[in-house]
Design a protein around this motif. Structure first.
Motif, PDB file in Angstrom:
ATOM      1  N   PRO A 240       0.794  -1.235   0.000  1.00  0.00           N
ATOM      2  CA  PRO A 240       0.000   0.000   0.000  1.00  0.00           C
ATOM      3  C   PRO A 240       0.827   1.288   0.000  1.00  0.00           C
TER       4      PRO A 240
ATOM      5  N   ALA B  78      -5.306   0.482  -0.758  1.00  0.00           N
ATOM      6  CA  ALA B  78      -5.815  -0.131   0.475  1.00  0.00           C
ATOM      7  C   ALA B  78      -5.681  -1.649   0.431  1.00  0.00           C
ATOM      8  N   THR B  79      -5.397  -2.236   1.573  1.00  0.00           N
ATOM      9  CA  THR B  79      -5.362  -3.688   1.692  1.00  0.00           C
ATOM     10  C   THR B  79      -6.791  -4.211   1.784  1.00  0.00           C
TER      11      THR B  79
ATOM     12  N   THR C  25     -12.892  -2.586   6.367  1.00  0.00           N
ATOM     13  CA  THR C  25     -13.223  -1.623   7.412  1.00  0.00           C
ATOM     14  C   THR C  25     -13.919  -0.393   6.834  1.00  0.00           C
ATOM     15  N   THR C  26     -13.371   0.124   5.739  1.00  0.00           N
ATOM     16  CA  THR C  26     -13.919   1.338   5.138  1.00  0.00           C
ATOM     17  C   THR C  26     -15.322   1.133   4.596  1.00  0.00           C
TER      18      THR C  26
ATOM     19  N   ALA D 237      -8.083  -5.852   4.207  1.00  0.00           N
ATOM     20  CA  ALA D 237      -8.576  -5.564   5.556  1.00  0.00           C
ATOM     21  C   ALA D 237      -9.035  -4.113   5.666  1.00  0.00           C
ATOM     22  N   GLU D 238      -8.270  -3.195   5.067  1.00  0.00           N
ATOM     23  CA  GLU D 238      -8.634  -1.776   5.103  1.00  0.00           C
ATOM     24  C   GLU D 238      -9.920  -1.520   4.313  1.00  0.00           C
ATOM     25  N   ILE D 239     -10.053  -2.198   3.182  1.00  0.00           N
ATOM     26  CA  ILE D 239     -11.272  -2.049   2.383  1.00  0.00           C
ATOM     27  C   ILE D 239     -12.479  -2.541   3.175  1.00  0.00           C
TER      28      ILE D 239
ATOM     29  N   GLU E 198     -13.989  -9.354   5.228  1.00  0.00           N
ATOM     30  CA  GLU E 198     -12.830  -9.435   4.343  1.00  0.00           C
ATOM     31  C   GLU E 198     -13.055 -10.481   3.252  1.00  0.00           C
TER      32      GLU E 198
ATOM     33  N   GLU F 250     -11.041   1.862  -3.741  1.00  0.00           N
ATOM     34  CA  GLU F 250     -10.191   1.596  -2.583  1.00  0.00           C
ATOM     35  C   GLU F 250      -8.912   0.883  -2.996  1.00  0.00           C
TER      36      GLU F 250
END
Length: 219
Positions: free
Chosen positions: A130, A172-173, A179-180, A175-177, A185, A167
């Motif tokens: 990222p 973004a990873t 969350t956002t 995991a980040e996607i 996941e 994203e």
């Protein structure tokens, strides 16, 4: 036990190749099957033996890593290419990704990161850290020509798939996607699989490039 991942080293510096060989062959599931100091020699070697992953330097004599990557992908070989680079070569990295490389990594990356990247690429996935993705895009995306008119390549996507693609383009990873966008996941992975299938793209690298080329994401 699964067969070892076969790695080929393409770099014009013998000392660099030696260091990579020592690191890679310290792992039970990885083996170095050959090395070359230029892209042309790399292609000759790949035509004579099966290779899973090529660690590809960008700047080499006779034939550089960008052209070698393009020809490897065009050949239809199942070999994946992992570009090793420094950030003063951003435009060359972008060219290698466009040519079909499965990702890129800094030459001064941690040994564990390099080993994990080889395994990831061998498994058919892409490697775009990222932070590295964001910095690459900061330098390269402003140089991309604007897409003329309306680009219809994304018309096949749902609104949710477009959100996931945005994203991904931001680096973004999964995991980040998750969350956002408030999703599991596993659901993110499902969306990414659909994006690849609908857009006829090989991997995450291609998704990032397409998002900018189509104007879905702008800087």
């Amino acid at each position: 036990m699964s067969p070892a991942i076969r790695v080929f080293l393409a770099d014009d510096q013998a000392l660099v190749r030696s260091g990579f060989r020592m690191l890679i062959e310290s792992e039970d599931d990885l083996v170095v099957v050959g090395e070359a100091s230029d892209g042309a020699a790399t292609l000759r070697a790949l035509s004579a033996q099966p290779v899973d992953v090529v660690l590809m330097d960008i700047r080499m004599p006779v034939m550089d890593g960008v052209e070698a990557t393009r020809l490897i992908v065009q050949s239809g070989l199942p070999t994946r290419v992992l570009v090793l680079t420094t950030f003063d070569l951003d435009e060359y990295v972008f060219a290698a990704l466009k040519a079909g490389a499965s990702g890129f990594l800094l030459k001064d990356a941690r040994p564990a990161d390099l080993l994990n990247a080889i395994r990831t690429v061998a498994a058919g996935e892409a490697v775009m850290a990222p932070s590295a993705t964001r910095r690459l895009l900061d330098h390269v995306v402003p140089t991309l020509p604007a897409s003329p008119g309306v680009d219809h390549r994304l018309d096949v996507l749902t609104d949710r798939e477009r959100e996931v693609l945005i994203e991904i383009a931001a680096g973004a990873t999964n995991a980040e996607i998750a969350t956002t966008l408030y999703m599991a996941e596993g659901t993110v992975k499902t969306h990414i699989g659909r994006l690849l299938a609908k857009l006829h793209i090989r991997d995450r690298v291609g998704l990032v490039l397409l998002a900018y080329e189509t104007g879905l994401v702008r800087r």
